[in-house]
Design a protein around this motif. Structure first.
Motif, PDB file in Angstrom:
ATOM      1  N   SER A 196       0.836  -1.197   0.000  1.00 31.94           N
ATOM      2  CA  SER A 196       0.000   0.000   0.000  1.00 31.94           C
ATOM      3  C   SER A 196       0.873   1.251   0.000  1.00 31.94           C
ATOM      4  O   SER A 196       2.060   1.204   0.356  1.00 31.94           O
ATOM      5  CB  SER A 196      -0.908   0.017   1.227  1.00 31.94           C
ATOM      6  OG  SER A 196      -0.140   0.241   2.404  1.00 31.94           O
ATOM      7  N   GLU A 197       0.283   2.375  -0.371  1.00 33.63           N
ATOM      8  CA  GLU A 197       1.043   3.623  -0.349  1.00 33.63           C
ATOM      9  C   GLU A 197       1.512   3.947   1.058  1.00 33.63           C
ATOM     10  O   GLU A 197       2.651   4.395   1.267  1.00 33.63           O
ATOM     11  CB  GLU A 197       0.219   4.780  -0.906  1.00 33.63           C
ATOM     12  CG  GLU A 197       0.991   6.099  -0.906  1.00 33.63           C
ATOM     13  CD  GLU A 197       0.244   7.245  -1.553  1.00 33.63           C
ATOM     14  OE1 GLU A 197       0.658   8.406  -1.321  1.00 33.63           O
ATOM     15  OE2 GLU A 197      -0.730   6.997  -2.291  1.00 33.63           O
ATOM     16  N   PRO A 361      -2.342  -1.858 -12.886  1.00 32.66           N
ATOM     17  CA  PRO A 361      -3.380  -1.617 -11.870  1.00 32.66           C
ATOM     18  C   PRO A 361      -3.743  -0.138 -11.825  1.00 32.66           C
ATOM     19  O   PRO A 361      -2.881   0.739 -11.901  1.00 32.66           O
ATOM     20  CB  PRO A 361      -2.709  -2.072 -10.569  1.00 32.66           C
ATOM     21  CG  PRO A 361      -1.569  -2.940 -10.984  1.00 32.66           C
ATOM     22  CD  PRO A 361      -1.108  -2.420 -12.310  1.00 32.66           C
ATOM     23  N   ASN A 362      -5.043   0.144 -11.686  1.00 27.99           N
ATOM     24  CA  ASN A 362      -5.498   1.530 -11.686  1.00 27.99           C
ATOM     25  C   ASN A 362      -6.853   1.638 -11.012  1.00 27.99           C
ATOM     26  O   ASN A 362      -7.490   0.627 -10.705  1.00 27.99           O
ATOM     27  CB  ASN A 362      -5.567   2.061 -13.121  1.00 27.99           C
ATOM     28  CG  ASN A 362      -6.667   1.410 -13.923  1.00 27.99           C
ATOM     29  OD1 ASN A 362      -7.787   1.908 -13.977  1.00 27.99           O
ATOM     30  ND2 ASN A 362      -6.392   0.261 -14.533  1.00 27.99           N
ATOM     31  N   ARG A 363      -7.297   2.884 -10.843  1.00 23.97           N
ATOM     32  CA  ARG A 363      -8.521   3.146 -10.089  1.00 23.97           C
ATOM     33  C   ARG A 363      -9.798   3.129 -10.914  1.00 23.97           C
ATOM     34  O   ARG A 363     -10.889   3.008 -10.340  1.00 23.97           O
ATOM     35  CB  ARG A 363      -8.412   4.516  -9.406  1.00 23.97           C
ATOM     36  CG  ARG A 363      -7.551   4.530  -8.188  1.00 23.97           C
ATOM     37  CD  ARG A 363      -7.263   5.957  -7.718  1.00 23.97           C
ATOM     38  NE  ARG A 363      -6.023   6.471  -8.292  1.00 23.97           N
ATOM     39  CZ  ARG A 363      -5.459   7.611  -7.935  1.00 23.97           C
ATOM     40  NH1 ARG A 363      -6.043   8.379  -7.021  1.00 23.97           N
ATOM     41  NH2 ARG A 363      -4.334   8.001  -8.479  1.00 23.97           N
ATOM     42  N   HIS A 364      -9.721   3.268 -12.231  1.00 25.24           N
ATOM     43  CA  HIS A 364     -10.921   3.585 -12.992  1.00 25.24           C
ATOM     44  C   HIS A 364     -11.252   2.650 -14.144  1.00 25.24           C
ATOM     45  O   HIS A 364     -12.403   2.645 -14.602  1.00 25.24           O
ATOM     46  CB  HIS A 364     -10.806   5.005 -13.560  1.00 25.24           C
ATOM     47  CG  HIS A 364     -10.659   6.065 -12.528  1.00 25.24           C
ATOM     48  ND1 HIS A 364     -11.666   6.409 -11.658  1.00 25.24           N
ATOM     49  CD2 HIS A 364      -9.603   6.863 -12.211  1.00 25.24           C
ATOM     50  CE1 HIS A 364     -11.253   7.371 -10.859  1.00 25.24           C
ATOM     51  NE2 HIS A 364     -10.004   7.666 -11.171  1.00 25.24           N
ATOM     52  N   ILE A 430     -10.187  11.974 -13.627  1.00 22.47           N
ATOM     53  CA  ILE A 430     -10.044  10.555 -13.950  1.00 22.47           C
ATOM     54  C   ILE A 430      -8.777  10.293 -14.752  1.00 22.47           C
ATOM     55  O   ILE A 430      -7.986   9.393 -14.433  1.00 22.47           O
ATOM     56  CB  ILE A 430     -11.291  10.053 -14.711  1.00 22.47           C
ATOM     57  CG1 ILE A 430     -12.500   9.990 -13.766  1.00 22.47           C
ATOM     58  CG2 ILE A 430     -11.040   8.684 -15.335  1.00 22.47           C
ATOM     59  CD1 ILE A 430     -13.821   9.772 -14.484  1.00 22.47           C
ATOM     60  N   GLU A 433      -5.592  10.738 -12.758  1.00 24.59           N
ATOM     61  CA  GLU A 433      -5.364   9.622 -11.840  1.00 24.59           C
ATOM     62  C   GLU A 433      -4.904   8.368 -12.574  1.00 24.59           C
ATOM     63  O   GLU A 433      -4.116   7.572 -12.030  1.00 24.59           O
ATOM     64  CB  GLU A 433      -6.636   9.357 -11.040  1.00 24.59           C
ATOM     65  CG  GLU A 433      -6.914  10.453 -10.005  1.00 24.59           C
ATOM     66  CD  GLU A 433      -8.221  10.290  -9.264  1.00 24.59           C
ATOM     67  OE1 GLU A 433      -8.439  11.047  -8.288  1.00 24.59           O
ATOM     68  OE2 GLU A 433      -9.036   9.418  -9.652  1.00 24.59           O
ATOM     69  N   LEU A 434      -5.348   8.184 -13.811  1.00 25.91           N
ATOM     70  CA  LEU A 434      -4.855   7.054 -14.595  1.00 25.91           C
ATOM     71  C   LEU A 434      -3.368   7.209 -14.894  1.00 25.91           C
ATOM     72  O   LEU A 434      -2.601   6.235 -14.866  1.00 25.91           O
ATOM     73  CB  LEU A 434      -5.652   6.920 -15.886  1.00 25.91           C
ATOM     74  CG  LEU A 434      -7.117   6.502 -15.725  1.00 25.91           C
ATOM     75  CD1 LEU A 434      -7.821   6.507 -17.074  1.00 25.91           C
ATOM     76  CD2 LEU A 434      -7.235   5.128 -15.077  1.00 25.91           C
ATOM     77  N   ASP A 437      -1.531   6.533 -11.630  1.00 21.30           N
ATOM     78  CA  ASP A 437      -1.489   5.102 -11.334  1.00 21.30           C
ATOM     79  C   ASP A 437      -0.445   4.394 -12.186  1.00 21.30           C
ATOM     80  O   ASP A 437       0.230   3.470 -11.718  1.00 21.30           O
ATOM     81  CB  ASP A 437      -2.871   4.486 -11.574  1.00 21.30           C
ATOM     82  CG  ASP A 437      -3.912   4.961 -10.572  1.00 21.30           C
ATOM     83  OD1 ASP A 437      -3.530   5.498  -9.519  1.00 21.30           O
ATOM     84  OD2 ASP A 437      -5.120   4.806 -10.864  1.00 21.30           O
TER      85      ASP A 437
END
Length: 628
Positions: A196-197, A361-364, A430, A433-434, A437
């Protein structure tokens, strides 16, 4: 220059905020200094002979270089005193015993100050413990002692820096087990997944605290400088170092990057006051003539040779087949010998130009496979190329259909790439953040902004409707925001952006695309001009290419920053462009003064373009002859 030349270059640092004119700082990085280093081919490629080191000092002294210490660099940053002309700072990494036995006597003889960066966990190494180091394991006798460090510091010539406590190593950086630098890697565990961060930050903080404490106790003063192992750092790690009293840091990025002593990293709460400064790495035992050649080499005349690679060609649902495909790609790139690979970081299986999934790996977005970092690292370490991440700017197909409809540009032409509205704050968040990531967990040195970053004149009609230059500038600002998001974790990124040919040949067509070569060459390090005559349905491809080269050359920074990206497939007719045609195009462009070349796509699984033609067109080697 011979094969045993310096691999990494000199960075000139411009003190933009100083009251005096900007001055350059040369920083030299040494490791082991030994009497018995082979003139070439020594097993330890970072070792420099004592004779060559002494000759370097003699040449610097004779040619008017002024040695400076760390305090002088900090004073220049603070604006309290300018650097002298031809300032030079000497640095020694890893805390090797020869810094004391070989380098220190010469530093005293010449009166040259130096920075010695120690891995505190290696100082006074415990009896029986060894460290894998180059061609052999090093033991206690190979590393400095605290007593030697105290003596050098007491001389007034040597400042002690941290090189970490235990970050000079690789840790698992992806599911495939590649070992990547510990300071910038979120450790991957087969059972727990990625670190984790919060855990990552705590690990780096704990390591630097241990190093600071050990140096203060052993050498008698807290370190003010952080020298990152493997030149691996980020704004986040620099922020941790700064909080621990080390506002100055160094990497090994070389002459290809530029920073300054005043502005770099400002505006970020986590950034250090002074970004990491690059150094010239002494590599392959350089003689004085090698050093002089490097200092006078005109980097602006060196050309980029890039191959744009679809990761969709590497991916296979069968992981074993993916690995076989990767081996074919790496071996082909190694044999061609380009300088760069533009590597796709997104999945576009339907070929509409927009990302349906990502390869990290990413959030969206869905992750098709955790593959980008694996392939990028293999290309860097096995094929020895610089890898740039090729990413969309607006072309994303979000998994939430309601959100996709809300953000999508209503394109009049259904053949256009599906794109998101850059005006919407949700799009900006968005996509940024990509990019962040991607940078968190992947190795890359630059960004290629995809050709989806355009706006037709009949799209977003209320968005600067009568000012094409303003629309162009707005998209440029959008992409620079994406770079900033990525640079939080991956600093010094080089930027390249795709540009259609028509705005170069017909400047009025900027209104149709929101693209302009002069604006791009001002904003980005390079512009990848899509020099693709069959895509543009040119009646005479050779004449079309001549006109394109002439039009680019007539623009400011035209040939210095423009990469001519050639096509290897005639998509309109569904057939490959012959390899001989590609090679002839590249040859004619070089004759016309074009410095930078690329091609797309590379079908490495089917050997197209054929290897000999690809090598002739795109090799960055001095002698791109076939291997036997």
């Amino acid at each position: 220059m011979s094969a045993r030349t310096l691999v990494l270059g000199l960075l000139c640092l411009w003190a933009a905020l100083l009251p005096a004119p900007a001055r350059a700082l040369l920083v030299l990085s040494y490791h082991d200094i030994r009497d018995d280093v082979a003139p070439s081919g020594d097993p330890d490629r970072y070792a420099v002979s004592t004779a060559n080191f002494a000759a370097h000092l003699d040449w610097l002294h004779a040619h008017g270089y002024t040695p400076v210490d760390v305090q002088a660099v900090l004073d220049a940053r603070a604006g309290t005193a300018p650097l002298p002309d031809k300032a030079v700072l000497l640095t020694f990494d890893d805390g090797l015993r020869s810094t004391y036995t070989r380098a220190f006597p010469l530093l005293r003889a010449y009166g040259y100050p130096a920075l010695v960066a120690v891995v505190s966990g290696w100082v006074d190494l415990a009896p029986g413990r060894v460290v894998p180091y180059g061609p052999r394991d090093f033991d206690r006798a190979d590393f400095l002692t605290w007593a030697q460090l105290r003596e050098m510091r007491a001389s007034g010539l040597v400042e002690i820096a941290s090189h970490s406590h235990d970050l000079h190593r690789g840790v698992p950086g992806n599911p495939q087990g590649n070992l990547t630098p510990a300071a910038i890697t979120r450790i991957h565990d087969a059972d727990a997944g990625y670190e984790s961060e919060a855990d990552y930050r705590a690990r780096i903080d704990a390591d630097l605290r241990a190093s600071v404490a050990a140096i203060e106790a052993g050498a008698g003063a807290r370190p003010r400088v952080m020298v990152w192992p493997y030149a691996a750092y980020s704004d986040v790690t620099n922020g941790i170092a700064t909080a621990l009293g080390m506002p100055l840091s160094f990497d090994l990025e070389g002459r290809s990057a530029e920073a300054d002593l005043g502005e770099r990293n400002r505006g970020s709460a986590e950034s250090s006051d002074l970004g990491s400064l690059a150094r010239l790495l002494m590599y392959d035992n350089p003689s004085v003539s090698d050093l002089v050649h490097e200092l006078h080499r005109d980097l602006a005349r060196e050309g980029m040779r890039a191959i744009q690679v679809d990761l969709d060609y590497v991916y296979d649902p069968d992981p074993a087949q993916t690995e076989r495909n990767l081996d074919v790609l790496v071996e082909r790139i190694r044999r061609i010998g380009p300088s760069h690979v533009f590597l796709q970081a997104f999945a576009d299986p339907d070929g509409d130009g927009a990302a349906e999934a990502l390869y990290y790996p990413n959030r969206h977005m869905p992750m098709r496979a955790d593959l980008f970092n694996r392939v990028a690292w293999q290309l860097r370490t096995r094929a020895r190329v610089r890898v740039f991440a090729w990413m969309p700017v607006l072309g994303f197909e979000l998994p939430d259909p309601v959100l996709q409809r809300a953000l999508a540009i209503a394109a009049p032409d259904p053949a256009d790439i599906p794109r998101l509205d850059p005006r919407d704050v949700r799009t900006r968040r968005i996509v940024a953040e990509l990019y962040e990531d991607l940078a968190v967990g992947s190795y890359f040195e630059g960004l290629l902004f995809h050709d989806d970053a355009y706006l037709r004149d009949d799209e977003l009609g209320d968005f600067h409707p009568r000012d094409p230059a303003a629309r162009t500038r707005a998209l440029i600002d959008f992409t620079l925001g994406l770079k900033q998001a990525a640079e939080r974790w991956r600093p010094r990124l080089v930027t390249v952006r795709n540009l259609f040919a028509r705005p170069v040949l017909e400047p009025a067509s900027e209104a149709w695309f929101a693209q302009d070569l002069e604006a791009f060459n001002t904003a980005y390090d390079f512009t990848a001009l899509m020099a693709m005559p069959w895509l543009e349905e040119a009646e005479d491809p050779r004449a079309w290419m001549r006109a394109l080269a002439a039009a680019a050359a007539a623009r400011p920074e035209g040939l210095r920053r423009t990469v001519f990206e050639l096509q290897t497939v005639d998509w309109r007719r569904g057939r490959p462009v012959p390899g001989a045609t590609l090679e002839a195009q590249a040859r004619r462009l070089r004759a016309a003064g074009v410095r930078h070349l690329a091609y797309y796509p590379d079908d490495f699984l089917r050997d197209h373009p054929p290897l000999p033609d690809a090598r002739a067109a795109m090799s960055a080697r001095e002698f791109p002859y076939p291997e036997h």
